[in-house]
Design an enzyme around this catalytic site. Structure first.
Site, PDB file in Angstrom:
ATOM      1  N   GLY A 134      39.891  97.314  54.795  1.00 46.13           N
ATOM      2  CA  GLY A 134      38.917  96.991  55.830  1.00 46.13           C
ATOM      3  C   GLY A 134      38.672  95.489  55.897  1.00 46.13           C
ATOM      4  CB  SER A 135      35.786  93.576  57.116  1.00 42.43           C
ATOM      5  OG  SER A 135      35.887  94.061  58.438  1.00 42.43           O
TER       6      SER A 135
END
Length: 625
Positions: free
Chosen positions: A326-327
């Site tokens: 993810g981020s």
């Protein structure tokens, strides 16, 4: 008329008979003498050895297994002595009848009988098989009083393995179990059969398996004189065994306890590393299991409960399961852009809330007008990294990330580590069979840029990459064992830190990314979790998508719990001089700031301040990526 023979004839006949008898006797003595010579001279050495074998037995002296302790000497795996009732099947004609008779004086449960049969079927070359372990003093006394009734049955003093903390750290410590056919084959292949004579147990998982050779020690022997019943009556000679080495870990078991407690009943993993050495401070996989269940042979009911659980407690999520980052991928992407010259630290890029590529609109959470690199990390702008991924290209991304060990086994001293996936056109060509599947599409690069798509890494890889970011670019091989300790001399043999590589990066670029990660926890997506923290912490929240919504809007409450996004967080602290770097993932926990970041806060509070929470980390009802 009766015929009379002369006396001379009678004497001659008598003499002939005596001569024949004498010759026969002499022949017999000659045969006996020849046989005596053959046995006493020609076969002397062989028969002497056979006689000694009948009189003298060579018994193995099993070494004490080494202990496992944490960095402060807290025992995690230790030994204790207890009595075992054992049956030698080769000396017992009717085993079942013997067990029935034994059960009249010693408590033998059906599970004991089942374990006995299982060990008997799976093992070979055992002199004896236990029917009951951990006898009480009273039970030993009752058996000794009637031992004459049970030839081939003995009470033996054995060392047993104990894991005093139960489930705490189970996935990294591992467990031992009884030696089976497969283990014996491996022992024979390594040429260690003699060293395992008399040994019943061997490492099966975790550090118990990885460091089996160091923990096991060297088997000794006793030369004893035995009677006709096979019982030892006199010790003739002794070669003592050499105990195994103790393992002193880099692990802080108190930090491990805090980290496991912070998860509560949630599934997930956490890895904390000392960025200056690569030593693992905590390695958590939730839920866990009790390794004590395996020592004597796990029961069918317990095994089914573990094996059939939908939460898969036997799975080491920290080193085997792979997840999209993810981020948490964005700080590494920012560094890649800066190092490649595709972005400048203060360069502002348009952020309309989406990015158009190939006629497809890649959406963001909101429009921000323009953002620079610093803001893109603090507010977690997807649009910034969509554009950056397109500018870098998949080869540029893969080449840079490979330096941080993503998509490659770290070499940690634990078995079962997964490799993960660092996406690239080369990987896709080897992964798929159909030509249309092997082709790399530009839109796939866009998804990779925000830590989605084919990205799949272990929590260990993510934590180790974060540690390299924290220490300025040195990638270590993470390790759990800090020292091997000689149990006889207390000599400590250090396990040296092993730098894998120095990642070439400019100091000003690293400093810029670190400043942005610090701001994440002050005013950005991690601010709620670290409100009021008495130390500076650099971090990044992330949300790892479990399945594709195919363009639909994600609404957590309308998605089945096990299909919700994973909550991810990476951090290092203190920000100015890091002593800990970590990665946390809560399966189906939602945004990174909702579940993973609060767990990290509790772990960092304990590591840096000594503050021990009294309940699991709260899950924020509201959160941001």
């Amino acid at each position: 008329m009766t015929e009379f023979r002369s006396p001379d004839e009678e004497i001659e006949g008598f003499r002939a008979r005596v001569l024949v008898a004498l010759l026969f006797i002499l022949a017999c003595f000659a045969v006996l003498g020849g046989r005596f010579y053959y046995l006493q001279v020609e076969r002397h050495e062989y028969l002497h050895t056979r006689a000694e074998d009948n009189r003298i037995a060579l018994l193995p002296v099993v070494p004490n297994r080494g202990q496992i302790v944490d960095r402060n000497g807290v025992p995690l795996a230790r030994n204790y002595a207890a009595y075992t009732l054992e049956i030698n099947p080769s000396r017992v004609r009717r085993v079942d009848e013997t067990i029935d008779a034994l059960s009249e004086i010693i408590d033998i449960q059906p599970r004991d009988r089942r374990r006995f049969r299982k060990i008997l079927e799976e093992s070979r070359n055992f002199d004896s098989v236990p029917i009951r372990t951990r006898l009480t003093d009273e039970e030993v006394a009752r058996f000794v009083g009637q031992r004459y009734r049970f030839p081939g049955v003995e009470v033996q003093a054995r060392l047993f393995r104990d894991y005093p903390l139960g489930e705490v750290g189970a996935h990294l410590i591992g467990y031992i179990g009884r030696i089976n056919e497969r283990d014996l084959q491996r022992i024979e292949e390594r040429g260690q059969t003699a060293n395992y004579r008399g040994s019943d147990y061997i490492g099966k998982a975790g550090l118990e398996l990885t460091y089996e050779d160091a923990l096991h020690g060297t088997t000794g022997f006793e030369q004893v004189e035995v009677n006709a019943g096979g019982r030892a009556v006199r010790l003739l000679a002794r070669q003592p065994s050499t105990p195994g080495n103790d393992l002193q870990l880099t692990l802080d078991i108190e930090l491990q306890k805090v980290a496991e407690a912070a998860f509560g009943t949630r599934r997930g993993a956490l890895v904390a590393i000392d960025p200056n050495t690569g030593g693992v401070l905590a390695l958590v996989s939730m839920p866990g299991y009790d390794p004590n269940l395996f020592v004597d042979g796990i029961s069918t009911q317990d095994w089914q409960a573990l094996n059939d659980s939908p939460d898969h407690p036997m799975l080491n999520r920290a080193i085997y399961s792979t997840y999209p980052p993810g981020s948490t991928f964005k700080p590494f992407m920012a560094l890649a852009g800066l190092e490649a010259g595709k972005r400048q630290i203060n360069q502002r890029m348009p952020d309309p809330g989406f990015f158009m590529f190939g006629g497809h609109r890649f959406m963001d959470h909101r429009a921000r007008g323009t953002v620079d690199m610093h803001e893109s990390i603090v507010v977690s702008s997807n649009t910034y990294y969509y554009q950056l991924a397109n500018d870098l290209g998949i080869d540029g991304i893969a080449g840079f990330m490979r330096q941080f060990g993503l998509g490659t086994r770290t070499g940690i001293d634990l078995p079962g580590e997964a490799e993960g996936v660092l996406p690239s056109p080369e990987w896709k060509r080897t992964r798929f069979r159909q030509p249309e599947q092997q082709r790399w599409y530009g839109g796939e690069t866009i998804s990779v840029g925000i830590g989605q798509g084919y990205n799949a890494y272990t929590l260990l890889q993510l934590a180790n990459a974060t540690a390299a970011l924290a220490n300025g670019g040195v990638l270590f091989r993470p390790h759990l064992v800090g020292h091997l300790v000689n149990a006889q001399t207390d000599e400590r043999i250090p396990v040296a830190a092993e730098p894998v590589r120095q990642i070439p990066m400019r100091a000003e670029n690293i400093a810029a990314v670190r400043r942005a990660m610090v701001e994440v926890n002050k005013s950005g997506t991690g601010a709620r979790a670290f409100a009021g923290a008495a130390y500076g912490v650099a971090g990044k929240t992330g949300t790892a998508q479990v399945f594709s919504l195919r363009g639909q809007r994600y609404e957590e409450g309308k998605v089945a719990e096990r299909l919700r996004d994973h909550s991810v967080f990476v951090a290092f602290a203190p920000a100015e001089a890091p002593t800990i770097a970590m990665a946390v993932l809560v399966e189906n926990g939602g945004f990174g700031s909702q579940a993973a970041a609060p767990i990290a806060r509790q772990v960092l509070d304990f590591h840096l301040l000594g503050t021990r929470p009294n309940q699991p980390a709260p899950q924020d009802e509201e959160g941001e990526e």
